[in-house]
Design a protein around this motif. Sequence first.
Motif, PDB file in Angstrom:
ATOM      1  N   ASP A   1      23.104  71.933  35.560  1.00 39.25           N
ATOM      2  CA  ASP A   1      24.482  72.260  35.218  1.00 39.25           C
ATOM      3  C   ASP A   1      24.693  73.748  35.479  1.00 39.25           C
ATOM      4  O   ASP A   1      24.158  74.589  34.763  1.00 39.25           O
ATOM      5  N   SER A   2      25.484  74.045  36.493  1.00 37.00           N
ATOM      6  CA  SER A   2      25.615  75.450  36.904  1.00 37.00           C
ATOM      7  C   SER A   2      26.477  76.261  35.938  1.00 37.00           C
ATOM      8  O   SER A   2      26.493  77.485  36.008  1.00 37.00           O
ATOM      9  N   ILE A   3      27.194  75.591  35.045  1.00 37.16           N
ATOM     10  CA  ILE A   3      27.944  76.359  34.038  1.00 37.16           C
ATOM     11  C   ILE A   3      27.031  76.785  32.901  1.00 37.16           C
ATOM     12  O   ILE A   3      26.971  77.949  32.524  1.00 37.16           O
ATOM     13  N   SER A   4      26.281  75.834  32.369  1.00 33.93           N
ATOM     14  CA  SER A   4      25.435  76.146  31.212  1.00 33.93           C
ATOM     15  C   SER A   4      24.062  76.666  31.621  1.00 33.93           C
ATOM     16  O   SER A   4      23.357  77.268  30.815  1.00 33.93           O
ATOM     17  N   GLY A   5      23.654  76.424  32.860  1.00 30.46           N
ATOM     18  CA  GLY A   5      22.318  76.834  33.288  1.00 30.46           C
ATOM     19  C   GLY A   5      21.221  75.912  32.768  1.00 30.46           C
ATOM     20  O   GLY A   5      20.072  76.316  32.644  1.00 30.46           O
ATOM     21  N   ILE A   6      21.583  74.670  32.471  1.00 33.85           N
ATOM     22  CA  ILE A   6      20.587  73.746  31.913  1.00 33.85           C
ATOM     23  C   ILE A   6      20.020  72.838  33.014  1.00 33.85           C
ATOM     24  O   ILE A   6      20.758  72.133  33.691  1.00 33.85           O
ATOM     25  N   LEU A   7      18.709  72.924  33.167  1.00 28.87           N
ATOM     26  CA  LEU A   7      17.977  72.149  34.170  1.00 28.87           C
ATOM     27  C   LEU A   7      17.279  70.974  33.488  1.00 28.87           C
ATOM     28  O   LEU A   7      16.651  71.151  32.443  1.00 28.87           O
ATOM     29  N   THR A   8      17.373  69.801  34.082  1.00 24.48           N
ATOM     30  CA  THR A   8      16.618  68.651  33.596  1.00 24.48           C
ATOM     31  C   THR A   8      15.768  68.131  34.745  1.00 24.48           C
ATOM     32  O   THR A   8      16.276  67.936  35.851  1.00 24.48           O
ATOM     33  N   CYS A   9      14.486  67.940  34.504  1.00 23.16           N
ATOM     34  CA  CYS A   9      13.604  67.531  35.603  1.00 23.16           C
ATOM     35  C   CYS A   9      12.427  66.733  35.067  1.00 23.16           C
ATOM     36  O   CYS A   9      12.145  66.738  33.868  1.00 23.16           O
ATOM     37  N   GLN A  10      11.752  66.067  35.990  1.00 26.58           N
ATOM     38  CA  GLN A  10      10.543  65.344  35.607  1.00 26.58           C
ATOM     39  C   GLN A  10       9.408  66.336  35.318  1.00 26.58           C
ATOM     40  O   GLN A  10       9.428  67.488  35.770  1.00 26.58           O
ATOM     41  N   ALA A  11       8.416  65.834  34.619  1.00 30.41           N
ATOM     42  CA  ALA A  11       7.345  66.699  34.121  1.00 30.41           C
ATOM     43  C   ALA A  11       6.455  67.279  35.215  1.00 30.41           C
ATOM     44  O   ALA A  11       5.840  68.322  35.036  1.00 30.41           O
ATOM     45  N   GLY A  12       6.394  66.589  36.363  1.00 25.38           N
ATOM     46  CA  GLY A  12       5.460  67.037  37.392  1.00 25.38           C
ATOM     47  C   GLY A  12       6.026  68.058  38.361  1.00 25.38           C
ATOM     48  O   GLY A  12       5.360  68.423  39.344  1.00 25.38           O
TER      49      GLY A  12
ATOM     50  N   ILE B   1      17.157  81.667  36.988  1.00 24.40           N
ATOM     51  CA  ILE B   1      15.694  81.717  37.027  1.00 24.40           C
ATOM     52  C   ILE B   1      15.133  80.830  35.917  1.00 24.40           C
ATOM     53  O   ILE B   1      15.846  80.478  34.980  1.00 24.40           O
ATOM     54  N   MET B   2      13.848  80.497  36.040  1.00 24.64           N
ATOM     55  CA  MET B   2      13.191  79.807  34.938  1.00 24.64           C
ATOM     56  C   MET B   2      12.923  80.838  33.831  1.00 24.64           C
ATOM     57  O   MET B   2      12.652  81.998  34.116  1.00 24.64           O
TER      58      MET B   2
ATOM     59  N   THR C   1      13.573  77.847  24.472  1.00 15.24           N
ATOM     60  CA  THR C   1      14.270  77.592  25.745  1.00 15.24           C
ATOM     61  C   THR C   1      14.227  76.131  26.192  1.00 15.24           C
ATOM     62  O   THR C   1      15.041  75.731  27.010  1.00 15.24           O
ATOM     63  N   VAL C   2      13.273  75.370  25.692  1.00 11.24           N
ATOM     64  CA  VAL C   2      13.256  73.942  26.021  1.00 11.24           C
ATOM     65  C   VAL C   2      14.263  73.237  25.093  1.00 11.24           C
ATOM     66  O   VAL C   2      14.134  73.305  23.873  1.00 11.24           O
ATOM     67  N   LEU C   3      15.247  72.591  25.686  1.00 13.36           N
ATOM     68  CA  LEU C   3      16.284  71.940  24.874  1.00 13.36           C
ATOM     69  C   LEU C   3      15.943  70.488  24.568  1.00 13.36           C
ATOM     70  O   LEU C   3      16.393  69.941  23.568  1.00 13.36           O
ATOM     71  N   GLY C   4      15.185  69.866  25.453  1.00 12.94           N
ATOM     72  CA  GLY C   4      14.870  68.467  25.226  1.00 12.94           C
ATOM     73  C   GLY C   4      13.624  68.027  25.961  1.00 12.94           C
ATOM     74  O   GLY C   4      13.202  68.668  26.933  1.00 12.94           O
ATOM     75  N   VAL C   5      13.012  66.977  25.470  1.00 11.84           N
ATOM     76  CA  VAL C   5      11.867  66.382  26.156  1.00 11.84           C
ATOM     77  C   VAL C   5      11.995  64.857  26.087  1.00 11.84           C
ATOM     78  O   VAL C   5      12.582  64.309  25.154  1.00 11.84           O
ATOM     79  N   GLU C   6      11.454  64.237  27.105  1.00 14.02           N
ATOM     80  CA  GLU C   6      11.260  62.781  27.067  1.00 14.02           C
ATOM     81  C   GLU C   6       9.759  62.582  26.986  1.00 14.02           C
ATOM     82  O   GLU C   6       9.012  63.188  27.757  1.00 14.02           O
ATOM     83  N   VAL C   7       9.337  61.754  26.047  1.00 13.77           N
ATOM     84  CA  VAL C   7       7.911  61.597  25.795  1.00 13.77           C
ATOM     85  C   VAL C   7       7.568  60.116  25.734  1.00 13.77           C
ATOM     86  O   VAL C   7       8.297  59.338  25.115  1.00 13.77           O
ATOM     87  N   VAL C   8       6.475  59.731  26.367  1.00 16.28           N
ATOM     88  CA  VAL C   8       5.963  58.384  26.156  1.00 16.28           C
ATOM     89  C   VAL C   8       4.868  58.479  25.096  1.00 16.28           C
ATOM     90  O   VAL C   8       3.917  59.263  25.228  1.00 16.28           O
ATOM     91  N   LEU C   9       5.040  57.721  24.024  1.00 16.80           N
ATOM     92  CA  LEU C   9       4.075  57.753  22.927  1.00 16.80           C
ATOM     93  C   LEU C   9       2.838  56.927  23.291  1.00 16.80           C
ATOM     94  O   LEU C   9       2.832  56.175  24.269  1.00 16.80           O
TER      95      LEU C   9
ATOM     96  N   CYS D   1      18.158  77.850  31.293  1.00 23.18           N
ATOM     97  CA  CYS D   1      17.698  78.860  32.252  1.00 23.18           C
ATOM     98  C   CYS D   1      18.589  80.101  32.235  1.00 23.18           C
ATOM     99  O   CYS D   1      19.808  79.982  32.216  1.00 23.18           O
ATOM    100  N   PRO D   2      17.975  81.282  32.261  1.00 25.14           N
ATOM    101  CA  PRO D   2      18.769  82.516  32.285  1.00 25.14           C
ATOM    102  C   PRO D   2      19.327  82.780  33.691  1.00 25.14           C
ATOM    103  O   PRO D   2      18.774  82.320  34.687  1.00 25.14           O
ATOM    104  N   ARG D   3      20.408  83.550  33.741  1.00 33.54           N
ATOM    105  CA  ARG D   3      20.924  84.006  35.020  1.00 33.54           C
ATOM    106  C   ARG D   3      19.899  84.896  35.726  1.00 33.54           C
ATOM    107  O   ARG D   3      19.157  85.624  35.079  1.00 33.54           O
TER     108      ARG D   3
END
Lengths: 540, 540
Positions: free
Chosen positions: B178-189, B205-206, B240-248, B290-292
């Motif tokens: 999201d280029s407005i909020s700077g929030i990146l969502t991606c797979q773990a690898g 940047i990260m 800085t991490v807003l969310g995670v998806e986890v397999v238990l 992510c910060p500018r």
Amino acid sequence: MAGIFQRASKLRTALRCLSLRCSLSSTAGTRLSPADPYGPFLSCLSSVPSVVSARGLHAGADGPEPSPAAAPERRSFSRVTPEDLAFFRKVLPGRTITDPDLLESSNVDWLRSVRGSSEVLLRPQTTEEVSQILSYCNSRNLAINTQGGNTGLVSGSVPVYDEIILSTALMNNVLSFDSISGILTCQAGCVLENLSLYLEDRDYIMPLDLGSKGSCHIGGNVATNAGGLRLLRYGSLHGTVLGVEVVLADGRVLDCLTTLRKDNTGYDLKHLFIGSEGTLGVITAVSVLCPRKPKSVNVVFLGCETFEQLLQTFQLCRGMLGEILSAFEFLDSECMRLLNTHLKISNPISDCPFYVVIETSGSDATHDGEKLHNFLEEAMTSSFIADGTVATEDSKIKALWSLRERVTEALTHEGYTYKYDVSLPVDRIYQMVTDMREHLGDRAKSVVGYGHVGDGNLHLNITSPAKDAALLAAIEPFVYEWTAGCQGSISAEHGLGLKKRNYIYYSKPSQAVALMGNIKAMLDPKGILNPYKTLPDNLQ
Amino acid sequence: MAGIFQRASKLRTALRCLSLRCSLSSTAGTRLSPADPYGPFLSCLSSVPSVVSARGLHAGADGPEPSPAAAPERRSFSRVTPEDLAFFRKVLPGRTITDPDLLESSNVDWLRSVRGSSEVLLRPQTTEEVSQILSYCNSRNLAINTQGGNTGLVSGSVPVYDEIILSTALMNNVLSFDSISGILTCQAGCVLENLSLYLEDRDYIMPLDLGSKGSCHIGGNVATNAGGLRLLRYGSLHGTVLGVEVVLADGRVLDCLTTLRKDNTGYDLKHLFIGSEGTLGVITAVSVLCPRKPKSVNVVFLGCETFEQLLQTFQLCRGMLGEILSAFEFLDSECMRLLNTHLKISNPISDCPFYVVIETSGSDATHDGEKLHNFLEEAMTSSFIADGTVATEDSKIKALWSLRERVTEALTHEGYTYKYDVSLPVDRIYQMVTDMREHLGDRAKSVVGYGHVGDGNLHLNITSPAKDAALLAAIEPFVYEWTAGCQGSISAEHGLGLKKRNYIYYSKPSQAVALMGNIKAMLDPKGILNPYKTLPDNLQ
């Protein structure tokens, strides 16, 4: 171009003032009052909530209702006996309160919306005392309601039935402050404003600022993961709180009161307690990483023709103000109308559909002024903003902030108010207000939106001449479904408490809620800590 | 005054350059290489760790030892059968690896210090595949070692015995930005450097940067709560991490992949998994704020006569550079000697007992240059710094950073190195080095200290011509007791993994460790996830 500048005459003047000021630093060190929507009320609060302030608020129009009205049946906790009181008086001589008059203000929440019926208020001074109390209560199956400043907005800080109230008010000592690292360690009952004053003398500030700072306790802030004005700049308490000391339900003291920025030795347990609303343990002390006090603070008040332009302004602002941006708040024209009508506050710029309050905090007044000047010129050139004014004096800074801060106060004069606090993707924030307006049509007196754009946090308020069951039925679950539809949060910063516990599934999947239940059962198997709060009734 | 300026001739020249540069912005957008002590090695790493890079490191001098050497007996997990392989091949056709040659690099840790004996490497691409694998393994009581880039330093990312290796390497898609909020969502690898490049194109940047960025996975970063260079500025991953998806462990998918800055609906479960080193669940996706991208970056290299002056410089720097300070790193004269001797890197300033690398990142090159200039003048006037040089060109910026980055590489040429990574109160950081030097006397070849002053994080390294049991006995538990004596952390950023799990009690009270055990038992009752790691052997 020329047209813009003609329309925005105040802003042009302001830009000249700012240019002039760039060579001065007359307002260096200026501190601002908070911008929390509840600011003006809470900061006036001493011990008893103001009747005026609660008038017209959701569920508070006719005085506080008994808490059980919103809760399941009383669970089978023990009732306080004379023997229990004798024990408490031995541990807390002179600090075991049973006088109903003295208990009154602790039984009623700040919004005066619900009332508990506790007959015992305990005022420990030390962690050891809290430990003794919890160990005893756990063995006796007595329920506990931990209470800080009692400034919460979801009835999480008052008893529902006869839970014993455990107040942190006398646990108010600063334990240490490291002036090199800026790390403060203090007891949970320190009032936020007192900590702010303590730090200002040492050239630091607290990383959070709330309207309720004159009453709220740092332990309560941490227990509810309070957000507030500085979150955009300094992040959430999960990042700034370095350690906590917690007394568990059975009286064991969990010492995670580290003062280290980095510590990867096992699971970071403190996060369990940040935001758990007193349901997993009693926070007795915290350590907090505090930022340096900014040497320069500026505030501008801008008008935008569309919400799209407001978002473009936000983007430009993040790029051009960068590291000095410390707040980006908004209110709509309905808010301005209420400010004009009920509080006689006049609009300092020309009428616009949307208004923005931007604050900068930095270490160099000249640089900050230049950045702000360049940003405003660019925003005007790009036609993102229609008008605006810049605060160059302390009194004007406060006046501009009050436009944002006093919206809630204005709302209380409008009649009965249904209040919602949601997180949404930034670009969807105002769509909710528009959709709600359309959805309700004439049923609502007004539908207003304001909040923290920088954090994606909307405060949606819907007013009505009086309490209106049909209107409420039209609002809920519409508002929650709408929020869930864009993966938002139905409680951005206020928490769930008693009032919103059963709406949790709109923002959290059942697997997550079930895991929360497991954690609760692990840490508080008898469920004595703040029962009926946070977790939903149907949790198994 | 005059004397200082005479001594610091290079700094004087540099200040003139900086003044000149304040009117330019030639290096706007400059990106720096990381300053992690392991930088030069890890960034060269492709898939197989370099033998050269591991030579001489703690426990790695004679090639990797079998992991069990440091672990308790193999627990009673099932062994992989042909039927199990058939299941895996059905779920992961072509991605179930059993060729010993292909497994080799996944069985050995990056330091080449320990070697597992896994015979199966699984390479899922989706969360659903991970869920199927874990559900099956849990029912079959098969142990799992989740592996990202395998760049960890405490042998947490390799199997100890025959645990199945679950690699996140093929889970490498960006899911949204999201280029407005700077929030990146991606797979773990996703490889950290790839994410950085992806974001740079979008002016972000990260929030973290590590020497291992060319190999490490974001899922591994989050699972180990990686620190690194940008922590001083952007805070830890808990912020800085807003969310995670986890397999238990049992295959259930826990979806906490929110992209909201504020969400107070129940307990914030993601924090359980940040830093849990793969022992509580398998992180399959993350969302990160992510910060500018900073428009201006500056680096200075300074010399101080005493550590006290270095701390005074840090304090001054925090006040005067304020919001643009992005790194404050140090190395001692022993580090400089090793750089000179082994890598032929010359000291760019006059010899001093202590050296500092300061980096600024800001949104305005002119302002940043002015702030830096004012700070340096004040630091010289106050006699906090003895000499220094300022980088105004990209190549010189890199050269200055290499003085800090290449210390670890220089150490590998010195013989056998005992390495420690501790957090301490900032004002005690160097006392540990001094005390260790005195304590060891002639037994050590050299005792050197460097690290992240801004984070209170010391990298203590002790060298010896060869592996030396008597020397090790003199170092440990002295180093851990010393750390515990000032409430420090015995693992600031590297985690506990296999190597340090039993030292946890030096930094955490037994109540806390016991609670960690309860959490492990709740989430992974069979203990199949990354066994023998993080928690101590004597946990019950």
